[in-house]
Design an enzyme around this catalytic site. Structure first.
Site, PDB file in Angstrom:
ATOM      1  N   ASP A  15       0.666  -7.787   3.114  1.00 47.13           N
ATOM      2  CA  ASP A  15       0.891  -6.583   2.321  1.00 47.13           C
ATOM      3  C   ASP A  15       2.085  -6.311   2.142  1.00 47.13           C
ATOM      4  O   ASP A  15       2.782  -5.768   3.128  1.00 47.13           O
ATOM      5  CB  ASP A  15      -0.033  -5.402   3.338  1.00 47.13           C
ATOM      6  CG  ASP A  15       0.105  -4.146   2.696  1.00 47.13           C
ATOM      7  OD1 ASP A  15       0.599  -4.120   1.431  1.00 47.13           O
ATOM      8  OD2 ASP A  15      -0.417  -3.264   3.272  1.00 47.13           O
TER       9      ASP A  15
ATOM     10  N   SER B 251       4.932   2.025   7.791  1.00 45.40           N
ATOM     11  CA  SER B 251       4.763   0.961   7.014  1.00 45.40           C
ATOM     12  C   SER B 251       5.887   0.310   6.061  1.00 45.40           C
ATOM     13  O   SER B 251       6.463   1.153   5.640  1.00 45.40           O
ATOM     14  CB  SER B 251       3.508   1.026   6.165  1.00 45.40           C
ATOM     15  OG  SER B 251       2.413   1.277   6.694  1.00 45.40           O
TER      16      SER B 251
ATOM     17  N   HIS C  35       0.821  -1.168   0.083  1.00 54.14           N
ATOM     18  CA  HIS C  35      -0.065  -0.017  -0.086  1.00 54.14           C
ATOM     19  C   HIS C  35       0.875   1.149   0.046  1.00 54.14           C
ATOM     20  O   HIS C  35       0.290   2.621  -0.199  1.00 54.14           O
ATOM     21  CB  HIS C  35      -0.849   0.090   0.965  1.00 54.14           C
ATOM     22  CG  HIS C  35      -0.272   0.267   2.499  1.00 54.14           C
ATOM     23  ND1 HIS C  35       0.123  -0.779   3.518  1.00 54.14           N
ATOM     24  CD2 HIS C  35      -0.195   1.229   3.036  1.00 54.14           C
ATOM     25  CE1 HIS C  35       0.645  -0.087   4.473  1.00 54.14           C
ATOM     26  NE2 HIS C  35       0.400   1.088   4.537  1.00 54.14           N
TER      27      HIS C  35
END
Length: 494
Positions: free
Chosen positions: A342, A413, A305
């Site tokens: 992810d 992230s 993402h």
């Protein structure tokens, strides 16, 4: 604990509920106390706007007859510390210029909630760099001198810190006076690390409290003062600190008038920090940005993402004390949207300078001390941030998810989760917990992709150089799908 902590509560004004905060006893001959100046805002004769108009203010700006009291605990052999109240006189107010410059350079409003600022928020922001000096004659001790202190400029990210303050100020001092909270130096900015962040838990009322270096059972050294208990929405779970060295430099004129120059800082040996900062990188893709973890000299792992479709990723390496290196990258693999994992893999156009391969963990121990590294909070401006916690849960057998209590923020992230003891790579941070109905994010509950899932495809790719080696990450089993479903409906990304 037998050592006397150099901290107190400062109460300003009369009445049932005076304004209060924490303070630091910096000298016992004469008795001098430093606290954050915001507690005096309601009592300024020119009004709180004086904070934004001056570099220093005399005590005469306060309302006449203002009463200032200190509450501090004196150790008693074999007994509960005795609480003692002292009258104090304000000496003056000083604006810490190095801290103010660092704050302005970051263009961050540490007091706001992210919404339009009101008058109270603007006043609080203007008061952030200001500190008050108080004289308390009853704190004088024959032969007393300055409390040991150290320069924050000698610290490295990840260094262990101890915050000492009184939550809620003068409320229930029997319960809350001089509460301790451990954490690490998460990030720093400005000349001599004038502005610092820590993940030590600091509650309202601890502003003005001391941040200490060294074990509390001995005589720890003061290294910073708590300026704000929370860093706003972009840094929840982190407290904003001002280097004591920077405050003392800005207070030279006032201290010279007293004829009491501060003692020199205590020399420090090498203070351990996070040695693994070289394995984390800033990843920018179009308008998005996040973190990445170097697994090989030209191979970087991040989250799917973080990458915008069609945008060329750019990777910035910022090792501690080194110059930033910016490298272009190309996408080798991105897990399918249906995959529970992810993750994405980038190939760098050049070898990462000074790369040292991380050791991947082969087993996980819940409760183990861990560090999360990433470009959340001040990361884009000051290099990677470091936060500490424990490995709170291992989900699945074999593991498909790790949970930690490290405070992580937007921009984290793809960053690594490491063991605090030896820097082994446990996994990469993928998301934190968010209550979408309430709009609340919980930085101390976050989810990571385990290194044990990444190790086999990584080894296969390094052997074959075929990106298809990462394809198994598209095929999570039912256990993985169930574990990560919470993050997919709707997603909570960093």
């Amino acid at each position: 604990m037998s050592a006397e902590l150099p901290c107190c509560v400062v109460s300003v004004g009369d009445g049932a509920e005076p304004c209060s905060c924490s303070g630091v006893i910096l000298c016992r001959g004469p008795g001098l106390v430093l606290c954050h100046a915001a507690v005096f805002s309601p009592f300024l004769q020119p009004g709180p706007e004086a904070w934004s108009r001056h570099q220093a203010l005399p005590a005469s700006v306060l309302l006449p007859g203002l009463r200032v009291r200190l509450l501090h605990a004196t150790p008693q052999l074999g007994a509960t510390p005795a609480l003692q109240e002292h009258e104090a006189q304000p000496l003056g107010f000083t604006r810490c210029e190095a801290f103010a410059r660092a704050l302005a350079g970051l263009a961050a409003n540490w007091c706001s909630s992210g919404e339009a600022e009101g008058e109270a928020e603007q006043e609080a922001a203007a008061a952030l760099p200001w500190f008050a000096w108080l004289r308390a004659p009853s704190l004088d001790v024959p032969g007393g001198g300055w409390t040991p202190w150290a320069s924050a400029g000698d610290l490295h990210k990840g260094a262990a810190l101890l915050a000492c303050g009184s939550p809620f100020g003068a409320l229930c001092p029997d319960l809350f006076l001089n509460t301790l909270s451990g954490g690490v130096l998460s990030n720093a900015a400005g000349e001599g690390n004038a502005l610092l962040l820590t993940d030590a838990r600091c509650l309202p009322g601890t502003q003005g409290g001391a941040v200490l270096l060294g074990p509390a059972a001995s005589r720890p050294r003061v290294v910073a003062v708590i300026a704000a208990a929370s860093c706003g929405t972009g840094g929840r779970g982190l407290a904003l600190l001002c280097s004591l060295h920077a405050v003392l430099r800005s207070s030279r004129g006032l201290l010279q008038q007293l004829g009491e120059p501060p003692a020199p800082p205590a020399p420090l040996a090498v203070v351990p920090g996070a040695a693994a900062l070289c394995c984390v990188a800033l990843v920018e893709s179009g308008g998005a940005w996040g973190s990445g973890t170097l697994l090989a000299p030209r191979l970087l792992l991040t989250c799917r993402h973080v990458l915008q479709a069609g945008a060329t990723p750019r990777v910035t390496l910022r090792p501690h004390g080194g110059r930033a290196t910016v490298l272009q990258a190309r996408l080798l693999f991105a897990a399918a949207e249906a995959s529970p994992f992810d993750v994405a893999v980038l190939e760098l156009q050049e070898r990462a300078p000074g790369f040292q391969p991380p050791r991947l963990a082969s087993a996980f121990q819940p409760g183990e001390a861990v560090l999360a590294l990433g470009f959340g909070a001040l990361g884009r401006a000051c290099g990677p941030s470091v936060t500490g916690g424990v490995l709170s849960a291992v989900v699945g057998a074999p593991p498909v998810m790790l949970q930690s209590t490290c405070a992580v923020h937007p921009g984290s992230s793809g960053g690594p989760l490491l063991t605090a003891s030896d820097g082994r790579l446990l996994g990469i941070v993928a998301s934190n917990a968010r209550d979408n109905a309430a709009g609340a994010t919980y930085p101390h509950l976050n989810f990571c992709v385990p290194a044990t899932l990444l190790q086999p495809p990584l080894a296969r790719y390094l052997r074959t150089r075929d990106p298809a080696a990462f394809a198994p990450l598209n095929a999570g089993d039912e256990g993985a799908q169930a574990a990560w479903r919470l993050q997919q409906r709707p997603p909570s990304k960093l």
